[in-house]
Scaffold this motif. Structure first.
Motif, PDB file in Angstrom:
ATOM      1  N   UNK A  51      10.565 -13.370   6.492  1.00 60.33           N
ATOM      2  CA  UNK A  51      10.390 -13.388   5.033  1.00 60.33           C
ATOM      3  C   UNK A  51       8.907 -13.330   4.696  1.00 60.33           C
ATOM      4  N   UNK A  52       8.140 -14.157   5.370  1.00 63.18           N
ATOM      5  CA  UNK A  52       6.698 -14.235   5.137  1.00 63.18           C
ATOM      6  C   UNK A  52       6.034 -12.881   5.362  1.00 63.18           C
ATOM      7  N   UNK A  53       6.503 -12.132   6.345  1.00 62.02           N
ATOM      8  CA  UNK A  53       5.940 -10.825   6.652  1.00 62.02           C
ATOM      9  C   UNK A  53       6.133  -9.817   5.528  1.00 62.02           C
ATOM     10  N   UNK A  54       7.117 -10.058   4.673  1.00 62.96           N
ATOM     11  CA  UNK A  54       7.369  -9.149   3.552  1.00 62.96           C
ATOM     12  C   UNK A  54       6.602  -9.550   2.278  1.00 62.96           C
ATOM     13  N   UNK A  55       5.984 -10.708   2.287  1.00 59.50           N
ATOM     14  CA  UNK A  55       5.286 -11.173   1.084  1.00 59.50           C
ATOM     15  C   UNK A  55       4.151 -10.231   0.667  1.00 59.50           C
ATOM     16  N   UNK A  56       3.293  -9.740   1.577  1.00 59.09           N
ATOM     17  CA  UNK A  56       2.240  -8.814   1.130  1.00 59.09           C
ATOM     18  C   UNK A  56       2.797  -7.555   0.451  1.00 59.09           C
ATOM     19  N   UNK A  57       3.938  -7.061   0.927  1.00 56.86           N
ATOM     20  CA  UNK A  57       4.559  -5.900   0.280  1.00 56.86           C
ATOM     21  C   UNK A  57       5.043  -6.251  -1.119  1.00 56.86           C
ATOM     22  N   UNK A  58       5.597  -7.436  -1.259  1.00 56.13           N
ATOM     23  CA  UNK A  58       6.065  -7.893  -2.576  1.00 56.13           C
ATOM     24  C   UNK A  58       4.879  -8.018  -3.525  1.00 56.13           C
ATOM     25  N   UNK A  59       3.769  -8.546  -3.027  1.00 51.54           N
ATOM     26  CA  UNK A  59       2.561  -8.675  -3.841  1.00 51.54           C
ATOM     27  C   UNK A  59       2.069  -7.292  -4.278  1.00 51.54           C
ATOM     28  N   UNK A  60       2.107  -6.327  -3.375  1.00 54.75           N
ATOM     29  CA  UNK A  60       1.670  -4.960  -3.709  1.00 54.75           C
ATOM     30  C   UNK A  60       2.551  -4.368  -4.807  1.00 54.75           C
ATOM     31  N   UNK A  61       3.866  -4.637  -4.752  1.00 55.01           N
ATOM     32  CA  UNK A  61       4.767  -4.154  -5.802  1.00 55.01           C
ATOM     33  C   UNK A  61       4.375  -4.730  -7.160  1.00 55.01           C
ATOM     34  N   UNK A  62       4.079  -6.007  -7.168  1.00 62.44           N
ATOM     35  CA  UNK A  62       3.718  -6.671  -8.422  1.00 62.44           C
ATOM     36  C   UNK A  62       2.369  -6.169  -8.931  1.00 62.44           C
ATOM     37  N   UNK A  63       1.428  -5.941  -8.014  1.00 63.23           N
ATOM     38  CA  UNK A  63       0.127  -5.403  -8.414  1.00 63.23           C
ATOM     39  C   UNK A  63       0.279  -4.036  -9.063  1.00 63.23           C
ATOM     40  N   UNK A  64       1.202  -3.232  -8.561  1.00 62.54           N
ATOM     41  CA  UNK A  64       1.465  -1.926  -9.168  1.00 62.54           C
ATOM     42  C   UNK A  64       1.950  -2.099 -10.600  1.00 62.54           C
ATOM     43  N   UNK A 111       0.661 -12.061 -12.620  1.00 68.22           N
ATOM     44  CA  UNK A 111      -0.446 -12.636 -11.855  1.00 68.22           C
ATOM     45  C   UNK A 111      -0.074 -14.015 -11.321  1.00 68.22           C
ATOM     46  N   UNK A 112       0.646 -14.784 -12.108  1.00 69.76           N
ATOM     47  CA  UNK A 112       1.123 -16.097 -11.668  1.00 69.76           C
ATOM     48  C   UNK A 112       2.076 -15.959 -10.484  1.00 69.76           C
ATOM     49  N   UNK A 113       2.919 -14.940 -10.519  1.00 71.18           N
ATOM     50  CA  UNK A 113       3.836 -14.692  -9.411  1.00 71.18           C
ATOM     51  C   UNK A 113       3.061 -14.377  -8.131  1.00 71.18           C
ATOM     52  N   UNK A 114       2.029 -13.571  -8.255  1.00 66.99           N
ATOM     53  CA  UNK A 114       1.199 -13.241  -7.091  1.00 66.99           C
ATOM     54  C   UNK A 114       0.560 -14.494  -6.526  1.00 66.99           C
ATOM     55  N   UNK A 115       0.042 -15.341  -7.396  1.00 68.37           N
ATOM     56  CA  UNK A 115      -0.566 -16.591  -6.949  1.00 68.37           C
ATOM     57  C   UNK A 115       0.451 -17.434  -6.173  1.00 68.37           C
ATOM     58  N   UNK A 116       1.653 -17.564  -6.710  1.00 70.29           N
ATOM     59  CA  UNK A 116       2.688 -18.352  -6.036  1.00 70.29           C
ATOM     60  C   UNK A 116       3.075 -17.737  -4.695  1.00 70.29           C
ATOM     61  N   UNK A 117       3.158 -16.418  -4.644  1.00 69.08           N
ATOM     62  CA  UNK A 117       3.486 -15.759  -3.376  1.00 69.08           C
ATOM     63  C   UNK A 117       2.414 -16.002  -2.319  1.00 69.08           C
ATOM     64  N   UNK A 159       0.522 -18.581   2.678  1.00 69.58           N
ATOM     65  CA  UNK A 159      -0.418 -19.445   3.403  1.00 69.58           C
ATOM     66  C   UNK A 159       0.248 -20.696   3.945  1.00 69.58           C
ATOM     67  N   UNK A 160       1.337 -21.118   3.347  1.00 65.78           N
ATOM     68  CA  UNK A 160       2.035 -22.324   3.799  1.00 65.78           C
ATOM     69  C   UNK A 160       2.394 -22.232   5.266  1.00 65.78           C
ATOM     70  N   UNK A 161       2.830 -21.080   5.703  1.00 65.94           N
ATOM     71  CA  UNK A 161       3.266 -20.914   7.078  1.00 65.94           C
ATOM     72  C   UNK A 161       2.143 -21.177   8.072  1.00 65.94           C
ATOM     73  N   UNK A 162       0.916 -20.911   7.712  1.00 68.11           N
ATOM     74  CA  UNK A 162      -0.188 -21.128   8.638  1.00 68.11           C
ATOM     75  C   UNK A 162      -0.269 -22.583   9.060  1.00 68.11           C
ATOM     76  N   UNK A 163      -0.043 -23.504   8.129  1.00 70.13           N
ATOM     77  CA  UNK A 163      -0.107 -24.920   8.496  1.00 70.13           C
ATOM     78  C   UNK A 163       1.157 -25.369   9.201  1.00 70.13           C
TER      79      UNK A 163
END
Length: 104
Positions: A40-53, A82-88, A93-97
């Motif tokens: 799931x985490x691996x797909x987050x950057x793609x989701x962020x890119x969709x929202x940025x578009x 933008x709030x959605x991107x911040x939350x994503x 980053x949560x997974x890193x810890x």
């Protein structure tokens, strides 16, 4: 595995929905949860890119908009995206810890 995750319609991804403390899950359950989360985490950057578009499209529309009320609506929509991107990013980053503390 969907027992441990629930779809967040706002963010468009599945999020952990753990009903008990991490230590109460078996090693196999923990491993399965972590593997699923990593996918799931691996797909987050793609989701962020969709929202940025979408943000870019709305900003272009805003640049051409002459109606004040519609401009306000667009600004509000851009702010929510933008709030959605911040939350994503927070979830990403949560997974890193988590993985630093849990060893496979």
């Amino acid at each position: 595995m969907n027992l441990f995750f629930v779809l967040d319609k706002r963010l468009g991804i599945q999020l952990p929905d753990l009903k008990k403390e991490w230590e109460e899950y078996t090693d196999e359950e923990q491993q399965s949860i972590l593997v699923t989360w990593e996918k799931i985490r691996g797909r987050i950057p793609d989701r962020i890119a969709e929202i940025e578009t979408k943000i870019n499209q709305k900003q272009s529309e805003l640049g051409e908009e002459n109606d004040f009320n519609r401009s306000c609506e667009l600004n509000s929509e851009i702010s929510e995206l933008a709030s959605m991107i911040n939350d994503l990013w927070l979830w990403y980053r949560l997974n890193q810890t988590v993985t630093d503390k849990v060893h496979f």
